[in-house]
Design a protein around this motif. Sequence first.
Motif, short mmCIF file in Angstrom:
data_model
loop_
_atom_site.label_atom_id
_atom_site.label_comp_id
_atom_site.label_asym_id
_atom_site.label_seq_id
_atom_site.Cartn_x
_atom_site.Cartn_y
_atom_site.Cartn_z
N ARG A 1 0.86 -1.13 -0.15
CA ARG A 1 0.01 -0.09 0.00
C ARG A 1 0.78 1.14 0.04
N LYS A 2 0.47 2.39 -0.56
CA LYS A 2 1.17 3.42 -0.85
C LYS A 2 1.40 4.05 0.68
N GLU A 3 0.58 4.09 1.50
CA GLU A 3 1.15 4.76 2.83
C GLU A 3 1.98 3.89 3.59
N PHE A 4 2.17 2.77 3.33
CA PHE A 4 3.25 2.05 3.99
C PHE A 4 4.58 2.50 3.71
N PRO A 5 5.05 3.01 4.72
CA PRO A 5 6.53 3.70 4.62
C PRO A 5 7.41 2.47 4.25
N LEU A 6 8.44 3.22 3.17
CA LEU A 6 9.70 2.33 3.27
C LEU A 6 10.90 2.76 4.12
N SER B 1 13.47 1.98 5.56
CA SER B 1 14.97 2.04 5.56
C SER B 1 15.29 3.49 4.86
N ARG B 2 14.11 4.03 3.75
CA ARG B 2 14.49 5.16 3.35
C ARG B 2 13.99 6.62 4.14
N VAL B 3 13.12 6.10 5.09
CA VAL B 3 13.01 7.16 5.94
C VAL B 3 13.96 7.19 6.98
N VAL B 4 14.72 6.31 7.42
CA VAL B 4 15.80 6.36 8.53
C VAL B 4 17.01 7.10 7.63
N LYS B 5 17.18 6.78 6.44
CA LYS B 5 18.40 6.98 5.71
C LYS B 5 18.19 7.12 4.38
N PRO B 6 18.18 8.56 3.83
CA PRO B 6 17.79 9.05 2.36
C PRO B 6 18.54 8.47 1.58
N TRP B 7 18.21 8.28 0.30
CA TRP B 7 18.84 7.72 -0.63
C TRP B 7 20.20 8.50 -0.84
N TYR C 1 11.27 -6.34 -3.74
CA TYR C 1 11.51 -5.65 -4.86
C TYR C 1 10.54 -4.71 -5.60
N GLU C 2 9.05 -5.21 -5.40
CA GLU C 2 7.99 -4.48 -6.10
C GLU C 2 7.86 -3.15 -5.33
N LYS C 3 8.15 -3.22 -3.91
CA LYS C 3 8.20 -1.64 -3.34
C LYS C 3 9.39 -0.98 -3.68
N LEU C 4 10.48 -1.50 -3.75
CA LEU C 4 11.84 -1.05 -4.03
C LEU C 4 11.79 -0.27 -5.25
N CYS C 5 11.30 -1.16 -6.49
CA CYS C 5 11.19 -0.28 -7.75
C CYS C 5 10.20 1.05 -7.70
N GLU C 6 9.37 1.27 -6.65
CA GLU C 6 8.76 2.23 -6.65
C GLU C 6 9.37 3.70 -6.33
N VAL C 7 10.76 3.22 -5.69
CA VAL C 7 11.43 4.49 -5.12
C VAL C 7 12.69 4.74 -5.86
N ARG C 8 12.83 3.76 -6.94
CA ARG C 8 14.11 4.04 -7.66
C ARG C 8 13.66 4.45 -9.23
N SER C 9 14.92 5.28 -9.91
CA SER C 9 14.29 5.60 -11.18
C SER C 9 14.63 4.45 -11.94
N TYR C 10 14.19 4.67 -13.24
CA TYR C 10 14.11 3.50 -14.23
C TYR C 10 15.69 2.81 -14.53
N PRO C 11 16.77 3.70 -14.76
CA PRO C 11 18.10 3.26 -14.86
C PRO C 11 18.47 2.29 -13.45
N GLN C 12 17.96 2.92 -12.44
CA GLN C 12 18.40 2.12 -11.36
C GLN C 12 17.77 0.74 -10.98
N VAL C 13 16.54 0.46 -11.51
CA VAL C 13 15.79 -0.65 -11.50
C VAL C 13 16.53 -2.03 -11.78
N THR C 14 17.29 -1.79 -12.93
CA THR C 14 17.90 -3.01 -13.71
C THR C 14 18.86 -3.51 -12.48
#
Lengths: 229, 392
Positions: A194-199, A201-207, B73-86
Amino acid sequence: MADDAPTTDEAPVEEAPPTDERREAVVAELRELMGDAVVDALVKPGLGIWVRVATDAWSETAEVVRHRMDFRFFDFLSAIDWLPSPYGRYEDSAVDVPFPPPMPDRADAEPGYTGGDTRFQVLGSVAKPGTDLRLLLKADVPDDDLRIGTWVRTFAGAAWHERETHEMFGITFEGNPDLRHIYLPSDFEGHPLRKEFPLLSRVVKPWPGIVDVEPMPGEADDAEGGEDA
Amino acid sequence: MTDVLTEAQQLAYANAQAADGRVNVEVETEDGMTLNIGPQHPATHGTLRVVARLDGEQVVSADVICGYMHRGYEKLCEVRSYPQVTTLINRIDWLGSFANEVPFILAAEQLMEIEVPDRAKWIRTILFEMSRLANISLFIGDLSLQVGAQTPAFLAFRDREYVLNQIEAVTGGRFHPNFDRIGGLKDDLPKGWIADTKAAMVRIREFCDLMDELVLGNEIFQMRMRGVGIIPPEVALSYGLSGANLRGSGVDWDLRRDANIGLAYDQVDWKVWTHPDGDSYARSWVRVQEIREATKIIDQLLDTMPSGPVMAKVPRIIKVPEGEAYVATENPLGEMGYYLVSKGDTGPFRVKIRSASFNNISIVPWLLKGVYVPDIIAILGSLYFILGDIDR
């Protein structure tokens, strides 16, 4: 070589087919069999068929496509949450953004192909063996009651996919006898996709590719050394 | 102690112990016994757990427990840009990494309406088939090991190296190439690569002949595999089995031939192998024929390699137009597809990963009913799954 064929870089002129008769025929057949239960359909020529069916016709759709239209191959079943993510793409650091951020309005959820009226939609895919025909089926899941019919009576393989969708989105498939967690621990709370479920690892430490919060090892020493001196 | 506990409690206790101790536990109850296989067990090549209820030597019911390697991975893909997904999806089926990247890239290209140069198409197809070689050659070795033959495993590791070296020469990565780009490929082929690859293909064909004799033609192997774990075609289709597991049940369907999108399979002369038996032997046999066929595909593509660029013109910052696409390809393990939903952003809005092993292994509870304990290993081995491909 005398009879050297003229080589040109230009590809032979191909007229893009404006319509895809085979796929249109599939949609027409499904409309005939299902009647008003087919809410909307979209054919992208040469690429795919999207069909949205009514919520209470979801189980029946599987029966019809398998037994009467020969789409016997069960491909996958999942769901889509159309709500925009309140966290964006986690491009801001946690320092800048209050946590948890305000939830997006329900009205912001914009469905994709073939439309939709609800936040969650289930998405199923079936294919006709031996061909490239594939049907992507969607159905709305009512916002106030996340329940929809099951496909397990038609496609045995749907059982695991429904378990996954159940734990990831919280959608209940009525008639599936076994909706235990499949990936997550059995006491896991929340629905991760679900979209409201936070990731977290990203909240704790930004990309780090976007916000470099930590100085490189050498730099840190140099900076501190510089201040001392 | 056993007197005061109910049967369910005993089972729960045993399962918990088994998970902790990572050993096989056998519990006797009034009407049979429970055998736990895994999560750490050589026959599961990864962390898969099978809990089988036995009556004597026969399996009454079996439950598969997965998720020990779920990485989201399905969740992680949502926060990455297209080149990063591969980079991520390389790790789904880690023995055939390049093949994981292709359907995702094809889906993105479909939405962006990018036409890839021919040379890129050719090289993509070659690397795709080389992933198949690397993946399935190891399968044969692994399967033999599980049914008690040591030598083929060493031969498989030896000969897979020829393929991995060639993959490494192009991409720089032996296991995770991360080489496919939206619009083409990262780089062109290195000098002398075509000749080297042809030599490697000869080695692989020799390996296939060797496996034909050593494994498939072996009497003990046939006794273990023939008539074990029979999957009728209709059951296979309803569970969504794909790849050699489906063709081993006699269904003549291969996405490379029947639904080819963006790869060069229509340019070569090749054959789809099927086997009517549907048993463990049929699945293994089809896989060996498939890698022999793959070497022929690669040879033909190397001969007809077009010249030109390997990258189409794409914007520096990739934004995929709004839309949805589903692209599936015939990966080493079976059909792998990505359902890509884009909202016009620099990264995907939702990615549904349809991996082959998840469907292939979902048949196990059905398939293990009534089989004998030694056959569990033969059946699991012949279904051939990669844990990363189940758990994603």
